[in-house]
Design a protein around this motif. Structure first.
Motif, PDB file in Angstrom:
ATOM      1  N   PHE A   1      27.136  45.967  42.668  1.00 31.33           N
ATOM      2  CA  PHE A   1      27.704  44.091  42.671  1.00 31.33           C
ATOM      3  C   PHE A   1      26.449  43.467  42.285  1.00 31.33           C
ATOM      4  O   PHE A   1      27.443  42.228  41.324  1.00 31.33           O
ATOM      5  N   LEU A   2      25.680  43.665  41.656  1.00 32.98           N
ATOM      6  CA  LEU A   2      24.266  43.158  41.257  1.00 32.98           C
ATOM      7  C   LEU A   2      24.937  43.104  39.836  1.00 32.98           C
ATOM      8  O   LEU A   2      24.381  42.126  38.954  1.00 32.98           O
ATOM      9  N   SER A   3      25.657  44.531  38.988  1.00 30.66           N
ATOM     10  CA  SER A   3      26.184  44.951  37.847  1.00 30.66           C
ATOM     11  C   SER A   3      26.896  43.676  37.489  1.00 30.66           C
ATOM     12  O   SER A   3      26.874  43.283  36.782  1.00 30.66           O
ATOM     13  N   PHE A   4      27.641  43.745  38.314  1.00 34.47           N
ATOM     14  CA  PHE A   4      29.098  42.875  38.376  1.00 34.47           C
ATOM     15  C   PHE A   4      28.778  41.022  37.765  1.00 34.47           C
ATOM     16  O   PHE A   4      28.615  40.115  36.791  1.00 34.47           O
ATOM     17  N   VAL A   5      27.150  40.004  38.992  1.00 35.77           N
ATOM     18  CA  VAL A   5      26.898  39.183  38.574  1.00 35.77           C
ATOM     19  C   VAL A   5      26.000  38.766  37.458  1.00 35.77           C
ATOM     20  O   VAL A   5      26.049  38.324  36.846  1.00 35.77           O
ATOM     21  N   LEU A   6      25.515  40.304  36.783  1.00 35.73           N
ATOM     22  CA  LEU A   6      24.583  40.496  35.787  1.00 35.73           C
ATOM     23  C   LEU A   6      25.550  39.727  34.862  1.00 35.73           C
ATOM     24  O   LEU A   6      24.974  39.478  33.986  1.00 35.73           O
ATOM     25  N   ASP A   7      26.699  40.683  34.662  1.00 34.27           N
ATOM     26  CA  ASP A   7      27.071  40.747  33.833  1.00 34.27           C
ATOM     27  C   ASP A   7      28.004  39.564  33.511  1.00 34.27           C
ATOM     28  O   ASP A   7      28.061  38.864  32.205  1.00 34.27           O
ATOM     29  N   SER A   8      28.318  38.672  34.359  1.00 32.20           N
ATOM     30  CA  SER A   8      28.300  36.863  34.485  1.00 32.20           C
ATOM     31  C   SER A   8      27.821  36.345  33.489  1.00 32.20           C
ATOM     32  O   SER A   8      28.272  35.667  32.523  1.00 32.20           O
TER      33      SER A   8
ATOM     34  N   ASP B   1      16.747  32.802  34.963  1.00 29.36           N
ATOM     35  CA  ASP B   1      15.153  32.537  34.235  1.00 29.36           C
ATOM     36  C   ASP B   1      14.490  33.806  34.152  1.00 29.36           C
ATOM     37  O   ASP B   1      14.261  34.901  32.872  1.00 29.36           O
ATOM     38  N   PHE B   2      15.099  34.440  35.249  1.00 31.11           N
ATOM     39  CA  PHE B   2      14.313  36.181  35.533  1.00 31.11           C
ATOM     40  C   PHE B   2      15.126  37.077  34.510  1.00 31.11           C
ATOM     41  O   PHE B   2      14.130  37.229  33.438  1.00 31.11           O
ATOM     42  N   ILE B   3      16.580  36.707  33.693  1.00 27.82           N
ATOM     43  CA  ILE B   3      16.683  37.548  32.908  1.00 27.82           C
ATOM     44  C   ILE B   3      15.592  36.955  30.666  1.00 27.82           C
ATOM     45  O   ILE B   3      15.478  37.861  30.512  1.00 27.82           O
ATOM     46  N   SER B   4      15.341  35.619  31.221  1.00 29.05           N
ATOM     47  CA  SER B   4      14.663  35.111  30.040  1.00 29.05           C
ATOM     48  C   SER B   4      12.777  36.141  30.318  1.00 29.05           C
ATOM     49  O   SER B   4      12.925  36.418  29.126  1.00 29.05           O
ATOM     50  N   GLU B   5      13.104  36.303  31.301  1.00 28.91           N
ATOM     51  CA  GLU B   5      11.453  36.271  31.035  1.00 28.91           C
ATOM     52  C   GLU B   5      11.438  38.287  31.269  1.00 28.91           C
ATOM     53  O   GLU B   5      10.263  38.929  30.220  1.00 28.91           O
TER      54      GLU B   5
END
Length: 703
Positions: A213-220, A290-294
């Protein structure tokens, strides 16, 4: 259904089908009407795919549409919940913080993604009731379709559940549909709820994260279809969990019962019991963007987060374990967990009432010093809190001895109590690993001078244990093993549990004050980790039974049979006295061990192309134990035996294990019996039913 992502997938699948039909000559490219036939067939396939999609969507989609229905459901759910539990506690400060984030997110049309731990089916109800009472938008709950059984499934779907399959089985259309549906909800700012562990924890501690599920949210987010999502880890803790009885049965090998209405009604019958209280705690929400940017900024050469890239996989894993670490940070230790931990970490048969209260108070202070949280009882004396906990646990779990000078309590069902003990272990995991490492020297005796070890040796042993339990425990995120170890050692020295001295090189040992106090702190840490050491040792010992009798034998065995055999071996070793902890004989611990052994290359796992055939396992050739050249009996030597002995050094000393040679003889004898049995069974499997790995290996052996 209007999602460009989903529409494109329908077009792609249509084209794939047309090409297949052309290759199979179902469409004749030489026919004068070929183009018209092809176009007609295209419309037919597209129409069929859209019908299939609409049907799948109807079964999946949350149908939370009627406010009257929701209010009625809330009233009914509250009545049921308060029959079982006397209160649901939340933190005022956490609620205020969450409401501020929710207000800000709503203005930006951004979603809050609630990611709770999963301990019980009551989790669904609790979080929905709490959100309703707090005035938050009710989250759409991502739930496995195993709960979508008649009557109950429809009710839950109307109260917030969206159903997804437990396995997508490489269904491209279904995968695209799930992504499109989640994109639509995230773009509209609907709140979502998903259990990060996938299934319910049967052991009381957090499971490893599931990344689907996290993969779907991350992809979005990465694809730019959604601007941002707020991540809110949630901890739900119970004085007593309704399903613990069934969890113990499953861990002891009883097949999991399929959910149905009869089972639901049976579970509901316990809703008239006093199960204590629930604590619902919200970690501070944080921005996924922000987490992705970090994480991107931490990449020295720039991050490639494209689909399937190593950076993307690392990002997903870091995200999953960050959430679990936050859940542990937010968690509250309940009184039943305090009492269960004390009862399972004492050396005697039982404990007096006053001493139990003292130890519970002492443990609560240790937890607070570690930065953990203990359930707040508004100034009630510890003795009263302990009485309430004992009342909730009940006489089936904790017994009393009458006719003594003081009321004395003892653990009856240690396996079930271990569920509550495991709710505290995450707070002390680094200390427990250090204690177990030092115990390899302490158990040799000979006084304090002989029970020390060098700091380098301690680090080496703790590193081994950390790797062994990498999939078993959730370590503090983002700091690394070395940092966690140094912090833990300094903390133990500061608490006067350990002492360090310089004798040519830094030596670590128990402090004099810890010895004088009866090793109270040190024993706690050892008793917390020893059942898991026993479980890992059992998993390694069970691999001896997978050793083929000849060098030419492939040695493939069905994975399920291998783990059933390991479970059977564990029961035998426990009742014969070579295994100290019965809770070590559980299916989940064995599965975790086998996963680690596969990662380390100790075993090899093969999956059949035909889903009807189950996965198979075998010992890697370089890990096969040695056999006597004359008798062909297993010998206590070789790489696997050294690995078993390496784990064994950290186990609790017992009467049956003081003579290591005798233990070796008994273990090898049992392994030989199971070895003959499991390979005899494999030889009886009809050839057509054998997994691909077995058939191929036997074909090569004949050649």
């Amino acid at each position: 259904m209007a999602s460009p992502l989903l529409r494109q997938k329908v077009v792609d699948l249509t084209e794939e089908r047309l090409k297949t039909e052309e290759n199979e000559h179902l469409l004749d490219s030489t026919s004068p009407t070929y183009l018209a036939d092809r176009e007609k067939r295209r419309h037919e396939i597209t129409s069929q795919l859209l019908d299939i999609t609409a049907d799948m969507l109807d079964k999946m989609v949350c149908k939370m549409e009627s406010k009257t229905y929701i209010r009625s459901a809330f009233y009914g759910a509250t009545q049921l919940l308060t029959r079982a539990y006397n209160a649901v506690h939340v933190s005022d400060s956490e609620v205020k913080r969450l409401q501020e984030v929710a207000t800000s997110a709503a203005k930006k049309k951004q979603s809050i993604l609630f990611l709770p731990r999963h301990t019980s089916h009551v989790d669904y109800v609790t979080l929905q009731v709490v959100c309703y009472r707090l005035g938050l938008t009710l989250p759409v709950v991502v739930a496995g379709d195993n709960l979508n059984f008649p009557i109950v499934g429809g009710f839950l779907q109307s109260c917030g559940a969206m159903w997804i399959r437990r396995s997508f089985a490489n269904d491209q259309l279904y995968t695209a549909l799930v992504q499109a549906y989640l994109d639509t909800m995230l773009q509209q700012g609907y709140n979502l709820e998903c259990f990060i562990e996938g299934g319910r924890s049967r052991t009381g501690k957090l499971l490893s994260p599931k990344f689907g599920f996290l993969s779907f949210v991350l992809d979005s987010i990465l694809a730019g279809r959604t601007e941002d999502v707020w991540i809110c880890p949630v901890s739900l803790q119970y004085d007593k969990v309704i399903e613990v009885d069934s969890y113990v049965n499953e861990l002891l090998g009883k097949p999991k019962q399929k959910e149905d209405l009869a089972g639901f009604l049976s579970a509901s019958s316990v809703l008239s019991l006093n199960l204590g209280r629930i604590d619902c705690r919200f970690h501070e929400p944080w921005s996924l963007k922000d987490f992705i940017s970090e994480q991107q900024a931490r990449q020295t050469l720039g991050a490639d987060f494209s689909a399937g890239s190593n950076s993307r996989i690392r990002l997903l894993r870091t995200l999953g374990y960050r959430v679990l670490s936050d859940i542990n940070e937010a968690s509250v230790v309940m009184p039943t967990a305090l009492v269960g931990t004390v009862l399972l970490t004492i050396r005697g048969r039982g404990i007096g009432k006053s001493e139990l209260a003292r130890r519970v108070d002492w443990l609560a202070k240790r937890i607070r010093l570690k930065g953990g949280k203990v359930a707040d009882f508004k100034g009630m004396p510890t003795s009263h809190v302990v009485e309430r906990a004992l009342d909730v646990l009940g006489p089936k779990l904790v017994g009393t001895v009458d006719g003594l000078a003081e009321e004395t309590f003892y653990a009856i069902d240690r396996f079930q109590l271990s569920f509550y003990r495991n709710m505290t272990i995450h707070l002390f995991i680094s200390e427990a690993l250090i204690a177990a490492a030092l115990y390899s020297r302490v158990k040799q005796g000979g006084g304090s001078a002989n029970e020390r070890m060098t700091e380098a040796e301690l680090i080496d042993k703790v590193t081994f244990l950390s790797q062994l339990f990498r999939g078993e425990f959730i370590f503090t995120a983002g700091q690394g093993l070395q940092h966690n170890l140094e912090d833990a050692v300094q903390g133990l020295v500061r608490d006067d549990v350990l002492t360090t001295s310089v004798d040519g090189e830094t030596m670590v040992g128990l402090s004099d004050s810890e010895r004088k106090s009866g090793r109270e702190s040190y024993d706690l840490y050892c008793f917390l980790i020893w059942p898991f050491v026993d479980a890992a040792w059992l998993g390694a010992v069970s691999l001896l039974a997978l050793a083929p009798s000849t060098d030419t034998s492939a040695g493939w065995v069905e994975m399920q049979k291998a783990q059933d055999m390991a479970h059977f071996a564990g029961r035998t070793l426990y009742h014969q006295g070579d295994l100290s902890y019965f809770e070590a004989v559980n299916k989940e611990a064995l599965r975790n061990s086998y996963s680690r052994f596969q990662e380390e290359g100790i075993i090899q796992v093969a999956k059949a192309t035909d889903p009807k055939n189950k996965p198979t396992v075998r010992l890697a050739p370089e890990w096969r134990p040695e056999r006597d050249a004359v008798s062909n009996e297993l010998k206590p030597s070789g790489r696997l035996w050294e690995f078993i002995e390496n784990i064994a050094q950290f186990r609790r000393e017992g009467k049956n294990r003081r003579d290591e040679a005798a233990v070796s003889t008994r273990v090898l004898s049992l392994a030989a019996k199971l070895n003959q049995q499991i390979f005899a069974e494999e030889l009886q499997i009809p050839a057509e039913a054998q997994p691909d790995s077995v058939k191929e290996s036997r074909r090569r052996s004949k050649l």
